[in-house]
Enzyme design. Structure first.
Site, PDB file in Angstrom:
ATOM      1  CG  ASN A 121      -1.762   1.176   1.399  1.00 57.92           C
ATOM      2  OD1 ASN A 121      -1.336   2.301   1.172  1.00 57.92           O
ATOM      3  ND2 ASN A 121      -2.993   0.970   1.822  1.00 57.92           N
ATOM      4  CG  HIS A 152      -7.736   3.399   1.164  1.00 54.77           C
ATOM      5  ND1 HIS A 152      -8.032   2.471   2.125  1.00 54.77           N
ATOM      6  CD2 HIS A 152      -8.812   4.226   1.115  1.00 54.77           C
ATOM      7  CE1 HIS A 152      -9.233   2.718   2.633  1.00 54.77           C
ATOM      8  NE2 HIS A 152      -9.724   3.790   2.046  1.00 54.77           N
ATOM      9  CG  HIS A 170      -2.886   9.179   1.984  1.00 56.48           C
ATOM     10  ND1 HIS A 170      -4.138   8.784   1.654  1.00 56.48           N
ATOM     11  CD2 HIS A 170      -2.771   9.019   3.326  1.00 56.48           C
ATOM     12  CE1 HIS A 170      -4.782   8.410   2.761  1.00 56.48           C
ATOM     13  NE2 HIS A 170      -3.984   8.547   3.789  1.00 56.48           N
ATOM     14  CD  GLU A 175      -6.930  -0.911   0.783  1.00 59.96           C
ATOM     15  OE1 GLU A 175      -6.343  -1.942   1.093  1.00 59.96           O
ATOM     16  OE2 GLU A 175      -6.839   0.141   1.439  1.00 59.96           O
ATOM     17  CG  HIS A 231      -5.596  -1.372   9.368  1.00 57.61           C
ATOM     18  ND1 HIS A 231      -5.047  -0.644  10.395  1.00 57.61           N
ATOM     19  CD2 HIS A 231      -6.167  -0.461   8.538  1.00 57.61           C
ATOM     20  CE1 HIS A 231      -5.311   0.635  10.204  1.00 57.61           C
ATOM     21  NE2 HIS A 231      -5.966   0.780   9.082  1.00 57.61           N
TER      22      HIS A 231
HETATM   23  N1  PXP Z   1      -6.448  -2.439   4.245  1.00 60.02           N
HETATM   24  C1  PXP Z   1      -7.242  -1.351   4.319  1.00 60.02           C
HETATM   25  C2  PXP Z   1      -8.672  -1.493   3.958  1.00 60.02           C
HETATM   26  C3  PXP Z   1      -6.715  -0.100   4.697  1.00 60.02           C
HETATM   27  O1  PXP Z   1      -7.509   0.958   4.762  1.00 60.02           O
HETATM   28  C4  PXP Z   1      -5.339  -0.001   4.980  1.00 60.02           C
HETATM   29  C5  PXP Z   1      -4.762   1.332   5.330  1.00 60.02           C
HETATM   30  O2  PXP Z   1      -4.943   2.212   4.259  1.00 60.02           O
HETATM   31  C6  PXP Z   1      -4.556  -1.163   4.894  1.00 60.02           C
HETATM   32  C7  PXP Z   1      -5.137  -2.369   4.532  1.00 60.02           C
HETATM   33  C8  PXP Z   1      -3.088  -1.150   5.178  1.00 60.02           C
HETATM   34  O3  PXP Z   1      -2.896  -0.868   6.556  1.00 60.02           O
HETATM   35  P1  PXP Z   1      -1.470  -0.437   7.066  1.00 60.02           P
HETATM   36  O4  PXP Z   1      -1.143   0.879   6.419  1.00 60.02           O
HETATM   37  O5  PXP Z   1      -1.645  -0.327   8.542  1.00 60.02           O
HETATM   38  O6  PXP Z   1      -0.503  -1.521   6.671  1.00 60.02           O
END
Ligand code: PXP
Length: 242
Positions: A8, A44, A51, A71, A192
């Site tokens: 991400n 995302h 961002h 996302e 996450h």
């Molecule tokens: N999945 C989703 C739906 C998210 O919103 C995020 C954060 O943008 C992530 C995964 C990735 O999380 P992290 O940045 O904590 O690795």
């Protein structure tokens, strides 16, 4: 079972946006991240575009050679229009509010059944695989199956939070929920707050984990280890398990 790593890149865009110019160059970094072994790029875009911006999306779609995952919350319609225009391999639907700092819970797939069904079917009819952000609760996973999602993405924030206290307790709801998802034949992604400490244990205990998307910790780790080493360290956490 191979678990794909999707990086991400929101936090990289955040650094770029801090100065209002194209530095660092997100397109170049995404190409490099793929060349270091990442098996996907996740973006995302949030409504305030703090961002990833909407303008980034077609540029990143064009250069991504692995899997492109967008996302976001399908409300407002602007998000859906952008997804359908850019045709990612996967769209992960997230019920975050417009002012959320970060995503902090999965869908109530029962309450939003008809909306999700309609949205998912529109994406799928355009050839886009759909994953929906989900807490590890049986009723919401069953609901995800009912609305036709191809996959769920487990919200792993609570797992990461309690991992250091007691990892066996932390993983339990996810391991139980994974059994249900596997029985229902719905694919499992996760994301996450996954990091170099908690990722391997998660992967080892979730059968058929198809993909993890990781941003925050991976970008922070790259400050210490460099991006190339960091991507490879995360890939290593996902290798030779199970
Ligand atoms: N999945 C989703 C739906 C998210 O919103 C995020 C954060 O943008 C992530 C995964 C990735 O999380 P992290 O940045 O904590 O690795």
């Amino acid at each position: 079972m191979k678990t794909r790593l999707s990086v991400n890149v929101n936090k990289i865009a955040l650094i770029r946006n801090a100065r209002g110019s194209n530095y660092p160059d997100l397109v170049k970094i995404c190409k490099d991240i793929e060349s270091y072994g990442s098996e996907g790029i996740t973006v995302h875009p949030r409504p305030d575009e703090r961002h990833i911006t909407y303008a980034d999306i077609p540029l990143l779609k064009k250069i991504t050679k692995t899997e492109f995952n967008i996302e976001g919350n399908p409300r407002p319609k602007k998000f859906m229009d952008m997804v359908l225009k850019n045709m990612p391999h996967q769209c992960t639907l997230v019920p975050d509010s417009a002012d959320a700092i970060t995503s902090d819970s999965g869908w109530n797939t029962i309450k939003h059944e008809s909306f999700l069904k309609e949205t998912i079917s529109e994406l799928q009819s355009n050839g886009i695989r759909v994953s929906i952000f989900c807490d590890p609760e049986a009723k919401f996973i069953e609901g995800a199956k009912k609305v036709g999602a191809d996959r769920i993405e487990f919200y792993t924030g609570p797992y990461a939070l309690s991992y250091n206290k007691n990892r066996a307790i932390a993983i339990k709801p996810y391991a139980d929920a994974a059994i249900i998802a596997n029985k229902l034949d719905i694919g499992i992604n996760a994301g996450h707050d996954l990091n170099l400490h908690n990722l391997r244990y998660f992967q080892e205990n979730i059968p058929n984990l198809l993909e993890v998307s990781i941003g925050h910790a991976l970008v922070v780790d790259s400050l210490y280890y460099g991006m190339q080493n960091t991507v490879q360290m995360y890939l290593h956490c996902l290798t030779n398990n199970n």
